[in-house]
Motif scaffolding. Structure first.
Motif, PDB file in Angstrom:
ATOM      1  N   UNK A 180       0.700  -1.192  -0.109  1.00  0.00           N
ATOM      2  CA  UNK A 180      -0.109  -0.002   0.101  1.00  0.00           C
ATOM      3  C   UNK A 180       0.921   1.383  -0.017  1.00  0.00           C
ATOM      4  N   UNK A 181       0.579   2.009  -1.130  1.00  0.00           N
ATOM      5  CA  UNK A 181       1.190   3.400  -0.963  1.00  0.00           C
ATOM      6  C   UNK A 181       2.440   3.533  -1.938  1.00  0.00           C
ATOM      7  N   UNK A 182       3.338   4.432  -1.982  1.00  0.00           N
ATOM      8  CA  UNK A 182       4.365   4.610  -2.675  1.00  0.00           C
ATOM      9  C   UNK A 182       5.341   4.517  -1.829  1.00  0.00           C
ATOM     10  N   UNK A 183       6.605   3.856  -2.001  1.00  0.00           N
ATOM     11  CA  UNK A 183       7.765   3.600  -1.298  1.00  0.00           C
ATOM     12  C   UNK A 183       8.955   4.190  -2.210  1.00  0.00           C
ATOM     13  N   UNK A 184       8.741   5.168  -2.699  1.00  0.00           N
ATOM     14  CA  UNK A 184       9.961   5.886  -3.571  1.00  0.00           C
ATOM     15  C   UNK A 184      11.104   6.498  -2.647  1.00  0.00           C
ATOM     16  N   UNK A 185      10.318   7.337  -1.516  1.00  0.00           N
ATOM     17  CA  UNK A 185      11.207   7.909  -0.758  1.00  0.00           C
ATOM     18  C   UNK A 185      11.975   6.975   0.303  1.00  0.00           C
ATOM     19  N   UNK A 186      11.138   5.785   0.622  1.00  0.00           N
ATOM     20  CA  UNK A 186      11.780   4.757   1.478  1.00  0.00           C
ATOM     21  C   UNK A 186      13.029   4.242   0.746  1.00  0.00           C
ATOM     22  N   UNK A 187      12.886   3.980  -0.686  1.00  0.00           N
ATOM     23  CA  UNK A 187      13.788   3.398  -1.741  1.00  0.00           C
ATOM     24  C   UNK A 187      15.029   4.189  -1.554  1.00  0.00           C
ATOM     25  N   UNK A 188      14.754   5.473  -1.717  1.00  0.00           N
ATOM     26  CA  UNK A 188      16.040   6.502  -1.700  1.00  0.00           C
ATOM     27  C   UNK A 188      16.792   6.542  -0.582  1.00  0.00           C
ATOM     28  N   UNK A 189      16.025   6.387   0.657  1.00  0.00           N
ATOM     29  CA  UNK A 189      16.766   6.362   2.064  1.00  0.00           C
ATOM     30  C   UNK A 189      17.438   5.133   2.112  1.00  0.00           C
ATOM     31  N   UNK A 190      17.039   4.031   1.578  1.00  0.00           N
ATOM     32  CA  UNK A 190      17.590   2.657   1.650  1.00  0.00           C
ATOM     33  C   UNK A 190      19.009   2.721   0.900  1.00  0.00           C
ATOM     34  N   UNK A 191      18.962   3.259  -0.338  1.00  0.00           N
ATOM     35  CA  UNK A 191      19.928   3.312  -0.960  1.00  0.00           C
ATOM     36  C   UNK A 191      20.998   4.038  -0.896  1.00  0.00           C
TER      37      UNK A 191
END
Length: 55
Positions: free
Chosen positions: A33-44
């Motif tokens: 659920x939802x967009x995890x683009x910000x989460x992905x950038x933080x993880x990278x």
């Protein structure tokens, strides 16, 4: 209808279920659920910091 369904095979053996996290490790919300683009950038960014040589 289930008799017609093929099972996924990997190298001749039935494939086991994938071991993936259901919850996002950054925002603790469901990945479905939802967009995890910000989460992905933080993880990278965290991965880049871990790979930097320590001085």
């Amino acid at each position: 209808m289930t008799a017609l369904r093929r099972t996924v095979r990997l190298r001749g053996a039935p494939m086991r279920p994938l071991d993936l996290n259901v919850m996002c490790d950054q925002c603790n919300r469901s990945r479905a659920h939802g967009n995890h683009t910000k989460c992905s950038k933080l993880r990278q960014a965290e991965a880049v910091e871990r790979r930097l040589p320590n001085n």
